[in-house]
Design an enzyme around this catalytic site. Sequence first.
Site, PDB file in Angstrom:
ATOM      1  NE  ARG A 275      -3.986   0.194   2.006  1.00 38.77           N
ATOM      2  CZ  ARG A 275      -4.204  -0.931   2.655  1.00 38.77           C
ATOM      3  NH1 ARG A 275      -3.438  -1.274   3.660  1.00 38.77           N
ATOM      4  NH2 ARG A 275      -5.185  -1.731   2.297  1.00 38.77           N
ATOM      5  CB  ALA A 276       4.055   2.138   1.659  1.00 37.12           C
TER       6      ALA A 276
END
Length: 678
Positions: A275-276
């Site tokens: 997700r980062a």
Amino acid sequence: MSTPYPFTAIVGQDDLRLGLLLNAVSPAVGGVLVRGEKGTAKSTAVRALAALMPKVPVVPGCRFSCDPGSPDPACPDGPHAEAAGVSRAARTVELPVGASEDRLVGALDIERALSEGVKAFEPGLLADAHRGILYVDEVNLLHDHLVDLLLDAAAMGASYVEREGVSVRHAARFLLVGTMNPEEGELRPQLLDRFGLTVEVSASRDTDERVEVVRRRLAYDDDPEGFAARWAEEESALRERIAAARVLLRRVVLSDGVLRQIAATCAAFEVDGMRADIVMARTATALAAWAGREEVTADDVRQAALLALPHRRRRNPFDAPGLDEDKLDQTLDEAGPQEDGSDDDDPDPGPDGGGDGGGGGGVPPQADGDRTPPSASQSDDTSSPAPESAPDTPGRPAGGEQQPVVAAEPFRTKMLSVPGLGEGAAGRRSRARTEHGRTTGAVRPQGALSKLHLAATVQAAAPHQRSRGRSGRGLVVRRDDLRQATREGREGNLVLFVVDASGSMAARQRMSAVKGAVLSLLLDAYQRRDKVGLVTFRGKEAEVALPPTSSVDAAAARLESLPTGGRTPLAAGLLKAHDVLRVERLRDPSRRPLLVVVTDGRATGGPEPVALAGRAGRLHRSEGTASVVVDCESGYVRLGLAGELARELGGTAVTLDELRADSIAGLVKDVTAAGRAA
């Protein structure tokens, strides 16, 4: 409706404004978490953002804000016939910390569902926030079951309401904005990761800037409409810039070289999951569009990392958030092309075209009074010998105080719980009657019905159907037939640590192990959503090192700076703990306490110290306080004094080795309630 404070009138707080504006440009960034001390314009900025958001086209009469261009086929108010939409302002919906589940997701009219066979659904806050902003003030204090619902909605873009076989589903895509004061406790990692960006805010220390803040606030309070009118031109210009950036966003190019820099940065800082990487890519693209460019640069990637990574790289709840900017620059230089790495231009980093040059992007202040022990000024001279006035001699009286020692590595602890069935705040430690959990029975509702027990309701209504003249479908249900489900879940407790910091505990290796054990229990308390407090005793008295609080990392900071030395006033420590618990019972009578005494059991100083400690222990036992004694005695010859203290308290004694969850030294030990038969 009151006039909101203008966004452009906010003084300073460049990182906060930039994080919010990037989400206005690209809602796909995923929201923003604003961390900071109280009184720093967090809520003011969030509420002011709604006035800058573009208007939203909606289907007339739809309670779920369907887009007329692509209405939700599963909308409870649908299907929608083709019709011209109407535009309205984007909503900012506030979720109160004490909201109920039904208020958040909506509620079904169970009586109509049973008697008429229809789905009568009243939308909740998630439906109101669809295609707008969902704002949660003090998000770290939100109840766990509401956090779980937010996680599901944020992940799926939809809200599902299930009530005894009746289902309703509606779209729920919103910009999630949360504010929090870290002093009041941290946020669950699962929800922390759902926020695209995080920013740290603090009050300015510049006198002129503080004066301007006060001047503008007083002017706004005296005449909100007139103050807003003076900033109308700036607000309009900013609104137009957001609209232009949204249009440009579709043309921004994210090259393979930039993607490599993003991936290398996330790998270098060991963030969990992917997700980062995605959030960084979207943030860098939004930064380029905000600056009026069609290509993402290395500076955009750097700024995106400072906004998107600090809250994702934390490895445990006691680590301070933030990034090593030297490491970040080195990673970007190694992963990026040479021509990008040498670009020193500043591409408009802030919402007003400027910046404070302080790194920005949510990097927290380096000075943190709560985390700096009193001896921080000597923390680097580890090779220097200890002062002669403070030798490492167990039992040395007050005046032979030693400098704090570093805690040993924390470990996973055994489960310690309060016996019986409580009714406290939702958590993960002890058994309790809760609104969420497994159903254990049914009762007549007292007041409004919140959790229907369907089988018990049908059973109560069935014998009366003929006498009530039932002729059509559905049961004839009356108020007296309704039954409330009783449920059992877990509660959070008040875990009060009473730590022996006397000379008998002062051997550095031993105290390091003790601090490691308490730190492990604090980590366990954080995960189980407990309140914690810390009482220490040494020399001639005991003191409350930390009053009961939800900020577990504040307790860890106090533990880190804990000095040792002097006599062992064990009775004073237990009596001080009794005073703390007495006050907390008045403040929050439903939250049950768990007393954790960390000591070797020795008591010295004053007349009859052992007998006095025994009487103090029996005082806790008489009030039914659940307790556990962590026995820190070491060496070949053991006196077993900690076990004697546990018997006086009516609790259980465990050694440091037995406290470990992976220990072979014994089975899991439950804390014994005072007066409970063996």
